[in-house]
Design a protein around this motif. Structure first.
Motif, short mmCIF file in Angstrom:
data_model
loop_
_atom_site.label_atom_id
_atom_site.label_comp_id
_atom_site.label_asym_id
_atom_site.label_seq_id
_atom_site.Cartn_x
_atom_site.Cartn_y
_atom_site.Cartn_z
N VAL A 173 15.94 -2.89 15.45
CA VAL A 173 15.53 -1.73 15.11
C VAL A 173 14.37 -2.06 14.13
N ILE A 188 14.42 2.82 10.09
CA ILE A 188 15.88 2.74 10.14
C ILE A 188 16.79 4.14 10.16
N ALA A 189 16.19 4.91 9.16
CA ALA A 189 16.80 6.29 8.81
C ALA A 189 16.98 7.01 9.96
N SER A 201 17.00 5.94 13.12
CA SER A 201 17.53 5.12 14.27
C SER A 201 19.08 5.64 14.82
N SER A 202 19.34 5.54 15.80
CA SER A 202 20.71 5.82 16.22
C SER A 202 21.81 4.65 15.94
N ILE A 203 22.02 4.19 14.68
CA ILE A 203 22.99 3.19 14.34
C ILE A 203 24.04 3.81 13.71
N GLU A 209 26.96 4.43 10.90
CA GLU A 209 27.63 4.10 9.45
C GLU A 209 28.75 2.96 9.35
N LYS A 267 24.04 1.18 9.09
CA LYS A 267 22.85 1.67 8.84
C LYS A 267 22.35 1.68 7.45
N SER A 268 23.42 2.01 6.49
CA SER A 268 22.88 1.86 5.21
C SER A 268 22.74 0.40 4.65
N ILE A 322 21.57 -1.84 6.32
CA ILE A 322 20.29 -2.72 6.82
C ILE A 322 19.30 -1.84 5.83
N ILE A 323 19.43 -0.56 5.34
CA ILE A 323 18.50 0.02 4.47
C ILE A 323 18.54 -0.46 3.10
#
Length: 545
Positions: free
Chosen positions: A437, A442-443, A445-447, A449, A452-453, A455-456
């Motif tokens: 990604v 990231i926000a 993207s289709s990842i 939870e 996703k958080s 990675i952020i």
């Protein structure tokens, strides 16, 4: 008349009570001890439970409050990031410690988390070992806040075999931070803190305690047949210690190996013993816990990590390290009871990260596993050259991240977004990769939870790469063909123990969800001081009396 007398008595009593409350001192522990056990998975609390004795891990579980569902809420799960997050209540996006090492685009080179060329070594002739400080850390720590809250009357000391694991927890202006020097077998520091070692540490170093600890080699604490929680000795996925020909007990060559190369002690239980002994020397030498101002002793026990990396979680070696650590902790707590007073100090025990099962162990038991990343940078560079006819479009591949070479992209009039998009498409052809990604997207993207958080939270735009790669569960980097490693978001790396015990702490346990970032604000609430500057965590109210 009776009414007037009643009102007068009430006024006098209220005044006395108010005066007593205003004259009473806020109670706080004499000492806080942070025990961060490197690479300790949560399950180690119970995996070896039957072999633990009463005074170590079992005492923590019996007399303390255990949080059973604490996870790391960022990527990557590495040592420097874990210690920083525990002590700041923050995440790499804010506190700045994005990994153990990262690629610094402004300097066009890799940078170590605590490197500092402006300082010098204190306590050794090795110039490199002491070029360390906390200057790369952007947020304050709980130890910083304690100093600020007591107008710098507190005594704060960090100790570890690792430089980063003593420096980052101790904060920006501690009494001292001390770490192990492989060239001498002594503990050292840097001129960031002081120009000469304190006398208590000079005396400690002069005793050469490590020589005594390793003199009989390393054999199992219990009969080896009782290590039923581990794989058979000499499993093919275990690494070698020193000059040993096989990964088997007893390690009779340890005394000679230590004499030839001091860092061999790191991979044995005696590295933890040595660390706790230097912590006790600091306690005595700095007279910590001896007055009414709270002091803080930040201890990292790193041999669990070194042994895990070399032998893997299912080895008899790792089990023995934990059984011996259990006994060492029991003696350490007894020492604190004697010198500080039972119930007058607060301890928390946690970990900076966990560790994956060895690839060979998983393969042998028909579990999904494999390796990734063989010649990754070379392959990615070729793919981009084939497409854009430009070399060196990647500066580095590290921490499961790709750092693009912005200078080369700009120089060749390329569109960075197009370069990224193309490389991501190529990456996703690799069956070992779950997600790749763009860090800036990231926000959207289709990842799922909580990945996703995480990675952020881990993305620091100045120090992280441009593309984050997430590999399949239980896949290890190609350099970990023996032993194991860590760094992923998965439970084996991100599920950590957390136990509080002592002053101000209830007894009990909880399965509620908490995060590593919640440790620092909970300690702040206990000590009644301001949260660290970058804190995003919340207090764990249920542990506090």
């Amino acid at each position: 008349m009776l009414k007037k007398i009643t009102l007068l008595l009430f006024a006098i009593l209220s005044t006395n009570i108010f005066a007593q409350k205003n004259n009473s001192k806020i109670e706080s522990p004499k000492l806080v001890v942070g025990l961060v056990i490197d690479q300790m998975r949560w399950d180690y609390l119970y995996r070896y439970y039957d072999k633990y004795e009463k005074g170590g891990f079992k005492r923590l579980l019996k007399d303390g409050y255990s949080l059973n569902n604490v996870t790391i809420n960022y990527l990557p799960t590495y040592t420097a990031v874990g210690h920083t997050t525990i002590y700041t209540g923050s995440v790499p996006a804010i506190h700045g410690i994005a990994a153990n090492d990262w690629f610094d685009k402004s300097q066009d080179k890799e940078l170590y988390c605590t490197s500092d060329e402006e300082v010098k070594t204190v306590g050794s002739l090795d110039e490199k070992v002491g070029k360390q400080s906390p200057r790369n850390l952007w947020s304050t720590t709980i130890t910083d806040q304690l100093m600020l809250g007591t107008n710098f009357k507190s005594k704060i000391v960090g100790v570890s075999l690792k430089d980063r694991a003593s420096i980052l927890p101790a904060g920006h202006n501690p009494t001292g931070a001390f770490w192990f020097d492989d060239s001498t077998g002594n503990f050292v520091t840097s001129t960031y803190y002081m120009n000469t070692l304190p006398k208590w540490l000079q005396d400690f170093n002069a005793k050469n305690i490590a020589d005594d600890l390793v003199k009989n080699g390393w054999n199992t604490l219990l009969p080896i047949s009782e290590y039923t929680e581990s794989s058979a000795d000499n499993s093919e996925w275990e690494g070698l210690l020193g000059t040993a020909k096989t990964p088997t007990f007893p390690y009779d060559n340890l005394p000679a190996d230590y004499l030839a190369k001091k860092d061999n002690i790191r991979y044995t239980p005696f590295g933890n013993t040595l660390t706790l002994k230097v912590a006790e020397a600091a306690l005595n030498g700095e007279k910590m816990g001896s007055d009414n101002v709270t002091d803080f002793l930040a201890i990292n026990l790193a041999s669990t990590d070194y042994a895990g990396h070399k032998f893997g979680p299912n080895s008899i070696e790792v089990e023995d390290v934990y059984l011996r650590l259990d006994r060492d902790l029991a003696m350490f707590f007894e020492m604190l009871d004697s010198k500080i007073g039972k119930g007058k100090y607060t301890v928390f025990l946690s970990a900076d990260h966990g560790g994956a099962h060895s690839e060979g162990f998983m393969e042998a038991h028909k579990m999904p596993t494999g390796f990734y990343g063989e010649d990754a940078k070379k392959n990615y560079l070729k793919s981009l050259k084939d497409k854009f006819n430009v070399e060196k479009l990647i500066s580095d591949v590290a921490n499961s991240q790709v750092y693009l070479n912005s200078k080369e992209i700009e120089k060749n009039n390329l569109n960075e977004a197009e370069v990224k998009e193309y490389l991501i498409k190529q990456l996703l052809k690799d069956p070992t990769i779950l997600f790749a990604v763009d860090m800036k997207k990231i926000a959207e993207s289709s990842i799922p939870e909580p990945l996703k958080s995480r990675i952020i939270n881990g993305y620091n735009w100045q120090r992280s790469g441009d593309i984050q790669i997430i590999y399949r569960d239980s896949y290890l980097p190609s350099y970990s063909k023996k032993g194991t490693t860590h760094g992923s978001w998965n439970s084996y790396d991100a599920h950590i123990p957390l136990i509080f015990m002592g002053f101000g702490i209830k007894k009990g346990d909880s399965n509620k969800e908490y995060h590593m970032t919640d440790i620092a604000p909970t300690l702040s609430a206990l000590l009644k001081i301001e949260f660290p500057s970058g804190n995003i965590g919340k207090t764990i109210d249920e542990v506090l009396k």
